[in-house]
Design a protein around this motif. Sequence first.
Motif, PDB file in Angstrom:
ATOM      1  N   ALA A 164       0.839  -1.209   0.000  1.00 42.69           N
ATOM      2  CA  ALA A 164       0.000   0.000   0.000  1.00 42.69           C
ATOM      3  C   ALA A 164       0.871   1.255   0.000  1.00 42.69           C
ATOM      4  O   ALA A 164       0.564   2.237  -0.693  1.00 42.69           O
ATOM      5  CB  ALA A 164      -0.933   0.003   1.203  1.00 42.69           C
ATOM      6  N   PHE A 165       1.956   1.219   0.776  1.00 42.25           N
ATOM      7  CA  PHE A 165       2.861   2.365   0.794  1.00 42.25           C
ATOM      8  C   PHE A 165       3.449   2.617  -0.588  1.00 42.25           C
ATOM      9  O   PHE A 165       3.462   3.736  -1.080  1.00 42.25           O
ATOM     10  CB  PHE A 165       3.989   2.157   1.813  1.00 42.25           C
ATOM     11  N   ARG A 166       3.939   1.568  -1.242  1.00 47.45           N
ATOM     12  CA  ARG A 166       4.563   1.730  -2.565  1.00 47.45           C
ATOM     13  C   ARG A 166       3.557   2.249  -3.586  1.00 47.45           C
ATOM     14  O   ARG A 166       3.899   3.072  -4.435  1.00 47.45           O
ATOM     15  CB  ARG A 166       5.193   0.414  -3.036  1.00 47.45           C
ATOM     16  N   GLN A 167       2.312   1.794  -3.517  1.00 51.86           N
ATOM     17  CA  GLN A 167       1.282   2.279  -4.437  1.00 51.86           C
ATOM     18  C   GLN A 167       1.016   3.765  -4.207  1.00 51.86           C
ATOM     19  O   GLN A 167       0.961   4.548  -5.151  1.00 51.86           O
ATOM     20  CB  GLN A 167      -0.016   1.487  -4.271  1.00 51.86           C
ATOM     21  N   ALA A 168       0.850   4.145  -2.950  1.00 49.10           N
ATOM     22  CA  ALA A 168       0.608   5.553  -2.636  1.00 49.10           C
ATOM     23  C   ALA A 168       1.817   6.411  -3.016  1.00 49.10           C
ATOM     24  O   ALA A 168       1.660   7.539  -3.508  1.00 49.10           O
ATOM     25  CB  ALA A 168       0.275   5.703  -1.155  1.00 49.10           C
ATOM     26  N   GLU A 169       3.023   5.879  -2.798  1.00 51.91           N
ATOM     27  CA  GLU A 169       4.245   6.595  -3.178  1.00 51.91           C
ATOM     28  C   GLU A 169       4.277   6.812  -4.688  1.00 51.91           C
ATOM     29  O   GLU A 169       4.606   7.915  -5.155  1.00 51.91           O
ATOM     30  CB  GLU A 169       5.461   5.795  -2.713  1.00 51.91           C
ATOM     31  N   GLU A 170       3.946   5.781  -5.472  1.00 49.68           N
ATOM     32  CA  GLU A 170       3.910   5.924  -6.933  1.00 49.68           C
ATOM     33  C   GLU A 170       2.911   6.996  -7.355  1.00 49.68           C
ATOM     34  O   GLU A 170       3.166   7.745  -8.298  1.00 49.68           O
ATOM     35  CB  GLU A 170       3.554   4.595  -7.608  1.00 49.68           C
ATOM     36  N   ASP A 171       1.773   7.061  -6.684  1.00 47.82           N
ATOM     37  CA  ASP A 171       0.759   8.066  -7.012  1.00 47.82           C
ATOM     38  C   ASP A 171       1.283   9.479  -6.741  1.00 47.82           C
ATOM     39  O   ASP A 171       1.091  10.382  -7.562  1.00 47.82           O
ATOM     40  CB  ASP A 171      -0.528   7.821  -6.218  1.00 47.82           C
ATOM     41  N   VAL A 172       1.938   9.673  -5.604  1.00 48.85           N
ATOM     42  CA  VAL A 172       2.497  10.987  -5.257  1.00 48.85           C
ATOM     43  C   VAL A 172       3.546  11.397  -6.287  1.00 48.85           C
ATOM     44  O   VAL A 172       3.532  12.516  -6.804  1.00 48.85           O
ATOM     45  CB  VAL A 172       3.097  10.969  -3.835  1.00 48.85           C
ATOM     46  N   ILE A 173       4.451  10.493  -6.611  1.00 52.45           N
ATOM     47  CA  ILE A 173       5.519  10.792  -7.577  1.00 52.45           C
ATOM     48  C   ILE A 173       4.924  11.016  -8.964  1.00 52.45           C
ATOM     49  O   ILE A 173       5.325  11.931  -9.690  1.00 52.45           O
ATOM     50  CB  ILE A 173       6.564   9.672  -7.577  1.00 52.45           C
ATOM     51  N   GLY A 174       3.943  10.203  -9.336  1.00 53.44           N
ATOM     52  CA  GLY A 174       3.298  10.350 -10.640  1.00 53.44           C
ATOM     53  C   GLY A 174       2.664  11.716 -10.811  1.00 53.44           C
ATOM     54  O   GLY A 174       2.710  12.301 -11.900  1.00 53.44           O
ATOM     55  N   ASP A 175       2.085  12.241  -9.742  1.00 57.51           N
ATOM     56  CA  ASP A 175       1.490  13.572  -9.805  1.00 57.51           C
ATOM     57  C   ASP A 175       2.552  14.617 -10.142  1.00 57.51           C
ATOM     58  O   ASP A 175       2.339  15.469 -11.007  1.00 57.51           O
ATOM     59  CB  ASP A 175       0.804  13.912  -8.476  1.00 57.51           C
ATOM     60  N   VAL A 176       3.690  14.549  -9.481  1.00 60.69           N
ATOM     61  CA  VAL A 176       4.763  15.520  -9.752  1.00 60.69           C
ATOM     62  C   VAL A 176       5.300  15.332 -11.166  1.00 60.69           C
ATOM     63  O   VAL A 176       5.514  16.304 -11.897  1.00 60.69           O
ATOM     64  CB  VAL A 176       5.912  15.389  -8.724  1.00 60.69           C
ATOM     65  N   LEU A 177       5.503  14.084 -11.584  1.00 59.03           N
ATOM     66  CA  LEU A 177       6.069  13.830 -12.906  1.00 59.03           C
ATOM     67  C   LEU A 177       5.103  14.171 -14.044  1.00 59.03           C
ATOM     68  O   LEU A 177       5.527  14.303 -15.192  1.00 59.03           O
ATOM     69  CB  LEU A 177       6.536  12.375 -13.016  1.00 59.03           C
ATOM     70  N   SER A 178       3.833  14.345 -13.732  1.00 57.26           N
ATOM     71  CA  SER A 178       2.863  14.716 -14.765  1.00 57.26           C
ATOM     72  C   SER A 178       2.843  16.224 -15.019  1.00 57.26           C
ATOM     73  O   SER A 178       2.267  16.683 -15.998  1.00 57.26           O
ATOM     74  CB  SER A 178       1.465  14.235 -14.372  1.00 57.26           C
ATOM     75  N   ARG A 179       3.472  16.991 -14.156  1.00 52.25           N
ATOM     76  CA  ARG A 179       3.505  18.448 -14.300  1.00 52.25           C
ATOM     77  C   ARG A 179       4.574  18.844 -15.323  1.00 52.25           C
ATOM     78  O   ARG A 179       5.626  18.230 -15.405  1.00 52.25           O
ATOM     79  CB  ARG A 179       3.820  19.112 -12.970  1.00 52.25           C
ATOM     80  N   ALA A 180       4.302  19.907 -16.053  1.00 51.26           N
ATOM     81  CA  ALA A 180       5.221  20.342 -17.103  1.00 51.26           C
ATOM     82  C   ALA A 180       6.358  21.218 -16.595  1.00 51.26           C
ATOM     83  O   ALA A 180       7.440  21.223 -17.175  1.00 51.26           O
ATOM     84  CB  ALA A 180       4.445  21.092 -18.191  1.00 51.26           C
ATOM     85  N   GLU A 181       6.132  21.941 -15.506  1.00 51.22           N
ATOM     86  CA  GLU A 181       7.133  22.915 -15.077  1.00 51.22           C
ATOM     87  C   GLU A 181       8.363  22.246 -14.459  1.00 51.22           C
ATOM     88  O   GLU A 181       8.246  21.239 -13.766  1.00 51.22           O
ATOM     89  CB  GLU A 181       6.542  23.943 -14.110  1.00 51.22           C
ATOM     90  N   PRO A 182       9.537  22.817 -14.722  1.00 52.01           N
ATOM     91  CA  PRO A 182      10.775  22.277 -14.148  1.00 52.01           C
ATOM     92  C   PRO A 182      10.789  22.392 -12.627  1.00 52.01           C
ATOM     93  O   PRO A 182      10.214  23.316 -12.048  1.00 52.01           O
ATOM     94  CB  PRO A 182      11.877  23.150 -14.748  1.00 52.01           C
ATOM     95  N   CYS A 183      11.438  21.434 -11.992  1.00 56.89           N
ATOM     96  CA  CYS A 183      11.640  21.435 -10.550  1.00 56.89           C
ATOM     97  C   CYS A 183      12.802  20.498 -10.270  1.00 56.89           C
ATOM     98  O   CYS A 183      13.286  19.813 -11.160  1.00 56.89           O
ATOM     99  CB  CYS A 183      10.379  20.964  -9.807  1.00 56.89           C
TER     100      CYS A 183
END
Length: 190
Positions: free
Chosen positions: A64-83
């Motif tokens: 469950a942790f790994r799934q939630a972690e993937e979701d959090v990271i996926g949200d950031v990686l879906s954004r276009a702006e550099p960070c």
Amino acid sequence: MSSGTAGQPPGRRIVLVGPMGSGKSTVGATLAGRLGIPRLDADELFASLHGPIPEYFARNGEPAFRQAEEDVIGDVLSRAEPCVLSLGGGAVLGARTRSRLAHDSHVVYLTVDEQTALERLDGGTGRPVLAGNPGRNWRRILAERHGLYREVSQWTVDTTGRTTEELAEHIARLVSEAESSSPNTGVTRP
């Protein structure tokens, strides 16, 4: 300092991967400040949404942790702006995360020697996965993940014995040179 890297934002996000104690969070903060772009830490983002990681892990288990972690990271990686995004040491275990890192990201694998890592981690205090024998556990975890770190990264940078400022300058230069040589693609994997 090389000309052209200080304060010049990259066209793509920069993602830092590596084992516990490699400096992902501290180097990430310095690099983001240097480039004038947001610094995001996947562990901090996770905790802001789900509470402390150790508690979530204990309550819900690793899958469950790994799934939630993937979701959090996926949200950031879906954004276009550099960070600058610092990932938790185990984030590369997720196949979706590894796949997402192959697109529109400069990925840097930060390495460190065991002694330095354990010093940075205060001997493993507060890190349940290192309990019992921190050195042995750190080596085992690194051995399990090393190939995945290499798979997703463009560059490997050793943080042992280097200041965060030196590391930020070095990474900024690598990214600037990569973007200058292929500005349209930005990312190529070996």
